[in-house]
Design a protein around this motif. Sequence first.
Motif, PDB file in Angstrom:
ATOM      1  N   GLY A 248       0.814  -1.216   0.000  1.00  0.00           N
ATOM      2  CA  GLY A 248       0.000   0.000   0.000  1.00  0.00           C
ATOM      3  C   GLY A 248       0.837   1.251   0.000  1.00  0.00           C
ATOM      4  O   GLY A 248       0.527   2.233  -0.678  1.00  0.00           O
ATOM      5  N   SER A 249       1.975   1.260   0.792  1.00  0.00           N
ATOM      6  CA  SER A 249       2.832   2.446   0.828  1.00  0.00           C
ATOM      7  C   SER A 249       3.526   2.667  -0.501  1.00  0.00           C
ATOM      8  O   SER A 249       3.705   3.802  -0.946  1.00  0.00           O
ATOM      9  CB  SER A 249       3.873   2.286   1.946  1.00  0.00           C
ATOM     10  OG  SER A 249       4.689   1.146   1.671  1.00  0.00           O
ATOM     11  N   ASP A 250       3.905   1.596  -1.152  1.00  0.00           N
ATOM     12  CA  ASP A 250       4.505   1.744  -2.480  1.00  0.00           C
ATOM     13  C   ASP A 250       3.534   2.385  -3.449  1.00  0.00           C
ATOM     14  O   ASP A 250       3.903   3.250  -4.255  1.00  0.00           O
ATOM     15  CB  ASP A 250       4.944   0.377  -3.004  1.00  0.00           C
ATOM     16  CG  ASP A 250       6.107  -0.190  -2.193  1.00  0.00           C
ATOM     17  OD1 ASP A 250       6.784   0.606  -1.522  1.00  0.00           O
ATOM     18  OD2 ASP A 250       6.316  -1.427  -2.254  1.00  0.00           O
ATOM     19  N   VAL A 251       2.308   2.016  -3.377  1.00  0.00           N
ATOM     20  CA  VAL A 251       1.294   2.601  -4.237  1.00  0.00           C
ATOM     21  C   VAL A 251       1.116   4.080  -3.942  1.00  0.00           C
ATOM     22  O   VAL A 251       1.012   4.917  -4.837  1.00  0.00           O
ATOM     23  CB  VAL A 251      -0.035   1.836  -4.089  1.00  0.00           C
ATOM     24  CG1 VAL A 251      -1.148   2.544  -4.842  1.00  0.00           C
ATOM     25  CG2 VAL A 251       0.104   0.398  -4.610  1.00  0.00           C
ATOM     26  N   GLU A 252       1.093   4.426  -2.621  1.00  0.00           N
ATOM     27  CA  GLU A 252       0.922   5.837  -2.248  1.00  0.00           C
ATOM     28  C   GLU A 252       2.105   6.675  -2.717  1.00  0.00           C
ATOM     29  O   GLU A 252       1.938   7.801  -3.202  1.00  0.00           O
ATOM     30  CB  GLU A 252       0.772   5.947  -0.721  1.00  0.00           C
ATOM     31  CG  GLU A 252      -0.541   5.379  -0.191  1.00  0.00           C
ATOM     32  CD  GLU A 252      -1.736   6.152  -0.711  1.00  0.00           C
ATOM     33  OE1 GLU A 252      -1.589   7.367  -0.972  1.00  0.00           O
ATOM     34  OE2 GLU A 252      -2.816   5.538  -0.883  1.00  0.00           O
ATOM     35  N   LEU A 253       3.333   6.151  -2.554  1.00  0.00           N
ATOM     36  CA  LEU A 253       4.518   6.884  -2.994  1.00  0.00           C
ATOM     37  C   LEU A 253       4.506   7.097  -4.502  1.00  0.00           C
ATOM     38  O   LEU A 253       4.840   8.172  -5.003  1.00  0.00           O
ATOM     39  CB  LEU A 253       5.787   6.118  -2.586  1.00  0.00           C
ATOM     40  CG  LEU A 253       6.101   6.079  -1.078  1.00  0.00           C
ATOM     41  CD1 LEU A 253       7.316   5.196  -0.795  1.00  0.00           C
ATOM     42  CD2 LEU A 253       6.361   7.495  -0.557  1.00  0.00           C
ATOM     43  N   GLU A 254       4.127   6.076  -5.233  1.00  0.00           N
ATOM     44  CA  GLU A 254       4.049   6.205  -6.675  1.00  0.00           C
ATOM     45  C   GLU A 254       3.006   7.220  -7.073  1.00  0.00           C
ATOM     46  O   GLU A 254       3.192   8.006  -8.010  1.00  0.00           O
ATOM     47  CB  GLU A 254       3.728   4.832  -7.284  1.00  0.00           C
ATOM     48  CG  GLU A 254       3.698   4.789  -8.806  1.00  0.00           C
ATOM     49  CD  GLU A 254       5.063   5.054  -9.426  1.00  0.00           C
ATOM     50  OE1 GLU A 254       5.118   5.415 -10.626  1.00  0.00           O
ATOM     51  OE2 GLU A 254       6.081   4.902  -8.706  1.00  0.00           O
ATOM     52  N   LEU A 255       1.881   7.232  -6.334  1.00  0.00           N
ATOM     53  CA  LEU A 255       0.810   8.195  -6.627  1.00  0.00           C
ATOM     54  C   LEU A 255       1.271   9.618  -6.368  1.00  0.00           C
ATOM     55  O   LEU A 255       1.009  10.535  -7.151  1.00  0.00           O
ATOM     56  CB  LEU A 255      -0.424   7.862  -5.778  1.00  0.00           C
ATOM     57  CG  LEU A 255      -1.664   8.726  -6.008  1.00  0.00           C
ATOM     58  CD1 LEU A 255      -2.136   8.612  -7.463  1.00  0.00           C
ATOM     59  CD2 LEU A 255      -2.794   8.312  -5.068  1.00  0.00           C
ATOM     60  N   GLN A 256       1.989   9.838  -5.255  1.00  0.00           N
ATOM     61  CA  GLN A 256       2.509  11.168  -4.940  1.00  0.00           C
ATOM     62  C   GLN A 256       3.523  11.628  -5.979  1.00  0.00           C
ATOM     63  O   GLN A 256       3.556  12.795  -6.375  1.00  0.00           O
ATOM     64  CB  GLN A 256       3.160  11.150  -3.539  1.00  0.00           C
ATOM     65  CG  GLN A 256       2.165  10.937  -2.400  1.00  0.00           C
ATOM     66  CD  GLN A 256       1.161  12.085  -2.292  1.00  0.00           C
ATOM     67  OE1 GLN A 256       1.480  13.250  -2.624  1.00  0.00           O
ATOM     68  NE2 GLN A 256      -0.054  11.769  -1.839  1.00  0.00           N
ATOM     69  N   ARG A 257       4.355  10.724  -6.423  1.00  0.00           N
ATOM     70  CA  ARG A 257       5.343  11.093  -7.432  1.00  0.00           C
ATOM     71  C   ARG A 257       4.675  11.507  -8.729  1.00  0.00           C
ATOM     72  O   ARG A 257       5.073  12.489  -9.357  1.00  0.00           O
ATOM     73  CB  ARG A 257       6.282   9.907  -7.678  1.00  0.00           C
ATOM     74  CG  ARG A 257       7.441  10.229  -8.640  1.00  0.00           C
ATOM     75  CD  ARG A 257       8.249   8.988  -8.910  1.00  0.00           C
ATOM     76  NE  ARG A 257       7.448   8.004  -9.616  1.00  0.00           N
ATOM     77  CZ  ARG A 257       7.210   8.054 -10.934  1.00  0.00           C
ATOM     78  NH1 ARG A 257       7.714   9.038 -11.667  1.00  0.00           N
ATOM     79  NH2 ARG A 257       6.478   7.128 -11.510  1.00  0.00           N
TER      80      ARG A 257
ATOM     81  N   LYS B 297       1.652  12.746  -9.044  1.00  0.00           N
ATOM     82  CA  LYS B 297       1.013  14.041  -8.820  1.00  0.00           C
ATOM     83  C   LYS B 297       2.028  15.168  -8.925  1.00  0.00           C
ATOM     84  O   LYS B 297       1.762  16.233  -9.488  1.00  0.00           O
ATOM     85  CB  LYS B 297       0.336  14.071  -7.448  1.00  0.00           C
ATOM     86  CG  LYS B 297      -0.941  13.241  -7.380  1.00  0.00           C
ATOM     87  CD  LYS B 297      -1.568  13.353  -6.003  1.00  0.00           C
ATOM     88  CE  LYS B 297      -2.869  12.551  -5.935  1.00  0.00           C
ATOM     89  NZ  LYS B 297      -3.485  12.656  -4.585  1.00  0.00           N
TER      90      LYS B 297
END
Length: 264
Positions: free
Chosen positions: A219-228, A230
């Motif tokens: 889940g954190s990997d997904v969030e980091l990828e999403l932030q990048r 954005k």
Amino acid sequence: MSGVMKRMGMIFRAKANKALDRAEDPRETLDYSYQKQLELLQKVRRGVADVATSRKRLELQLNQLQGQSSKLEDQGRKALALGREDLAREALSRRASLQQQVSDLEVQHQTLQGEEEKLTLAAQRLQAKVDAFRTKKETIKATYTAAQAQTRIAESFSGISEEMSDVGLAIQRAEDKTAQLQARAGAIDELLASGALDDRSGLGSKDDIQAELDRLSGGSDVELELQRMKAELAGGPSAQQQSIEGGAPGTGQQSQTQPRFDKQ
């Protein structure tokens, strides 16, 4: 009980009729009918031959009796010429008896001749019918054979023949079984991944803590990828460059603290 027996009898007759209809070959039926007609024609011809034989026998008897009658007439003349009236009377009496036999045989001869003519005409008509039936039989057989071949070819192309239907059903069963096995394997994999089932083989088994850590890490990997993503969309290439450069000072500070550690 009588109603049940009648129903069973009707069902049996219906099934027997259906089975006979499947087993019946029109070509064999036509050949059988033609054979029966030939046998009938042969019987009629034999009857004509028997009547003709009887007629010929009567003709021989008539000729023989007529010859005897002529002989008795000659004998009567000779006896009368010789003055033997008694012998002449006896010869004429015998001739009269023979003439009665000749008359009876002539009536029989005429009757047999009429029967022979009738049978001969019937045989000729039957022969014509048999010949016409034979021509029609061969035409029907050829048409039936061609239609049967066309039907088999059409069934093969359309796939509705019994052989093609069996092949299609086998393919369908194989596809259904393959899909079922694939679905079962996928379901087992999902249950093993969720921990609902234990992997008793010992290969790739995970406890509940490790499973939760893997879930949080994913889940954190997904969030980091999403932030990048954005950040890239908001600032473009400059934001990406700043994010790269922002990590450089940390590296420099780390390099500055290292010498002080060495001095101590």
